[in-house]
Design an enzyme around this catalytic site. Structure first.
Site, mmCIF file in Angstrom:
data_model
loop_
_atom_site.group_PDB
_atom_site.id
_atom_site.type_symbol
_atom_site.label_atom_id
_atom_site.label_comp_id
_atom_site.label_asym_id
_atom_site.label_seq_id
_atom_site.Cartn_x
_atom_site.Cartn_y
_atom_site.Cartn_z
ATOM 1 C CE1 TYR A 54 -13.225 -2.078 -7.638
ATOM 2 C CE2 TYR A 54 -10.934 -1.702 -8.220
ATOM 3 C CZ TYR A 54 -12.217 -2.079 -8.576
ATOM 4 O OH TYR A 54 -12.476 -2.453 -9.865
ATOM 5 C CD GLU A 56 -15.487 -5.024 -5.591
ATOM 6 O OE1 GLU A 56 -14.640 -5.494 -4.809
ATOM 7 O OE2 GLU A 56 -15.637 -5.406 -6.761
ATOM 8 C CG ASP A 199 -36.717 7.049 -14.902
ATOM 9 O OD1 ASP A 199 -36.086 8.006 -14.404
ATOM 10 O OD2 ASP A 199 -36.292 6.373 -15.867
ATOM 11 C CB THR A 225 -30.035 10.777 -14.021
ATOM 12 O OG1 THR A 225 -30.944 11.840 -14.332
ATOM 13 C CG2 THR A 225 -30.289 9.617 -14.972
ATOM 14 C CE LYS A 228 -30.945 12.344 -17.980
ATOM 15 N NZ LYS A 228 -31.887 11.341 -18.488
ATOM 16 N NE ARG A 234 -23.152 11.578 -18.178
ATOM 17 C CZ ARG A 234 -23.907 12.511 -18.755
ATOM 18 N NH1 ARG A 234 -23.533 13.775 -18.755
ATOM 19 N NH2 ARG A 234 -25.033 12.191 -19.323
HETATM 20 C C1 LIG Z 1 -31.737 10.059 -18.894
HETATM 21 C C2 LIG Z 1 -32.743 9.057 -18.492
HETATM 22 C C3 LIG Z 1 -32.361 7.775 -18.060
HETATM 23 C C4 LIG Z 1 -30.964 7.197 -18.262
HETATM 24 O O1 LIG Z 1 -29.933 7.797 -17.713
HETATM 25 P P1 LIG Z 1 -28.432 7.500 -18.208
HETATM 26 O O2 LIG Z 1 -27.660 8.110 -17.098
HETATM 27 O O3 LIG Z 1 -28.283 8.168 -19.517
HETATM 28 O O4 LIG Z 1 -28.266 6.025 -18.286
HETATM 29 C C5 LIG Z 1 -33.341 6.936 -17.569
HETATM 30 N N1 LIG Z 1 -34.623 7.323 -17.531
HETATM 31 C C6 LIG Z 1 -35.024 8.527 -17.971
HETATM 32 C C7 LIG Z 1 -36.470 8.880 -17.908
HETATM 33 C C8 LIG Z 1 -34.104 9.428 -18.473
HETATM 34 O O5 LIG Z 1 -34.521 10.598 -18.933
#
Ligand SMILES: *Cc1c(COP(=O)(O)O)cnc(C)c1O
Length: 451
Positions: A54, A56, A199, A225, A228, A234
């Site tokens: 933990y 925090e 994003d 993220t 990807k 993740r």
């Molecule tokens: C995949 C994605 C997210 C969300 O990610 P999670 O880890 O699935 O919550 C946010 N914005 C965009 C543009 C994405 O492609």
């Protein structure tokens, strides 16, 4: 080496599922553009003792004791992200992309504020103000769209921004096959005094690998993220740029406070370690080559599909992703193509297309991409082959029709799934897929015990 052997003894049921999943990943073509195969090093960090702790708070400011080594790891992850993306502030604690985006809203906006993002059925992400997302319920969401040619409609975005004066604008989305117009959206945000957040969840790996423009000089905040194209565990990262610091020097501390104690509890330290490792991997010259090859593969696949008569949204791709438009065969065909490709061992997802004539659940497009196949080592010749296979499958099922009566749909789809398993064409494609996968082994050292 036998992997996960402890699981095999402790829980044979879960072990058997993991084994089947590994086999599925090995013997199929993983073409969901948001997926990838992380390194074994990243995976080992995820399975380490770090999951026990933990912590925090933030490095040097924790609520619990015993965090000296966790601090080292989090600081390493932060420093690597700062250097790689060239930003002055980084938070690596968001549990995933969606909470990271929510934290940006809560740090910048108040409930009821106007926000703008790319419309969901035009490729935008739920968290950019989608109706089903809390972001579309807490804030007044004004979506911008793509033009009939599939490119973002900058003129409309500008008009909507001038009319509605949003507090926050999102650029970056989840089903868009062209470069994001960071510079154009920055002009709009600056004109109306809005915060601009990029994003880059999908393209982060391309950005750090030099295969997609970086948003950093144009926007105030960047979220991504890490699982990807960045090929880590993740998780997610929030960054503030120099431009963001100038607009609000308090932004970093507002974001830190929103993540903890505002939204989350203890950070996932095993994930933080995985992120640090992935960032180190992404800083290597091999990763630049990987990013370049992802896009080269995507272009080769797009060309092959087009040569085989498949129509693409925007007519092609600049990034890792392709959107197939199936409307020449009728509306709502995405589900049949997805299921048929699944039966052939090609994993993709059905997706809405611009001006979707059907519905988000039964859409008329297919979204696919090359990051995972490129990690496996596949190149242009394999993409040409795969393009032909996908076209064959589409041709095989393009005559399938969804009943107008919604209550009958499930039954029809169930029947289709059964039927397609024994289809000769699909069986032949399945065999070719397995042959191809054998040539590009996935996690070759990862043996699992027989049970
Ligand atoms: C995949 C994605 C997210 C969300 O990610 P999670 O880890 O699935 O919550 C946010 N914005 C965009 C543009 C994405 O492609």
């Amino acid at each position: 080496m036998i992997w996960f052997n402890e699981i095999s003894g402790a829980d044979p049921e879960v072990y058997a599922s993991i084994k089947r999943e590994l086999d599925r990943q090995r013997t199929g073509l993983e073409m969901i553009p948001s997926e990838n195969f992380t390194s074994v090093a990243v995976m080992q960090a995820m399975g380490s003792v770090l999951t026990n702790k933990y912590s925090e708070g933030y490095p040097g400011k924790r609520y619990y004791g015993g965090n000296q080594f966790i601090d080292e790891i989090e600081k390493t992850a932060i420093e690597r992200a700062k250097k790689l993306f060239d930003v002055p502030y980084v938070n690596v604690q968001p549990y995933s992309g969606s909470p990271a985006n929510l934290a940006v809203y809560m740090a910048i906006c108040k409930p009821g504020d106007v926000i703008m993002g790319q419309n969901l059925t035009d490729g935008g992400h739920l968290t950019h103000g989608g109706k089903m997302s809390v972001t579309g319920q807490i804030f007044r969401s004004i979506p911008y769209h793509v033009k009939p040619d599939g490119y973002i409609d900058i003129e409309e975005a500008r008009k909507l921004a001038v009319e509605n004066k949003p507090k926050l604008i999102w650029v970056g989305s989840t089903a868009y096959t062209r470069e994001f117009p960071f510079e154009e959206m920055a002009k709009i945000a600056d004109e109306v005094g809005a915060y601009l957040a990029a994003d880059i969840a999908h393209v982060a790996g391309l950005v750090v690998g030099g295969a997609h423009k970086s948003p950093v000089q144009y926007v105030h905040v960047v979220t991504t993220t890490t699982h990807k194209t960045l090929r880590g565990p993740r998780g997610a990262i929030i960054m503030v740029t120099e431009k963001g610091m100038k607009k609000d020097p308090e932004l970093p501390s507002k974001i830190d406070k929103t993540i903890f104690p505002g939204m989350q509890g203890g950070p996932h330290d095993h994930t933080t370690a995985g992120i640090a490792i992935a960032l180190l991997e992404a800083s290597k010259p091999e990763f630049r080559e990987y990013a370049r090859q992802i896009v080269a593969n995507s272009r080769a696949l797009a060309d092959s599909l087009k040569k085989n008569g498949v129509r693409l949204v925007t007519g092609g791709t600049d990034n890792h992703m392709i959107l197939i438009d199936l409307t020449q065969h009728g509306k709502g065909k995405g589900v049949f193509v997805q299921d048929a490709l699944d039966a052939a061992g090609i994993t993709v997802n059905k997706n809405t297309i611009p001006n979707e004539p059907a519905s988000p659940f039964y859409p008329s497009g297919i979204r696919l991409g090359t990051p995972a196949l490129t990690t496996r080592g596949m190149k242009e010749p394999e993409m040409r082959l795969i393009g032909g296979l996908i076209a064959d499958v589409i041709n095989e099922v393009k005559g399938e029709e969804l009943p107008e009566d919604k209550d009958k749909r499930n039954e029809v789809l169930k029947g289709f799934k059964e039927r397609i398993k024994d289809n000769d064409k699909i069986t032949e494609v399945r065999r070719k897929v397995i042959e191809l996968c054998d040539k590009f082994p996935l996690y070759p050292g990862m043996e699992l015990a027989d049970q």
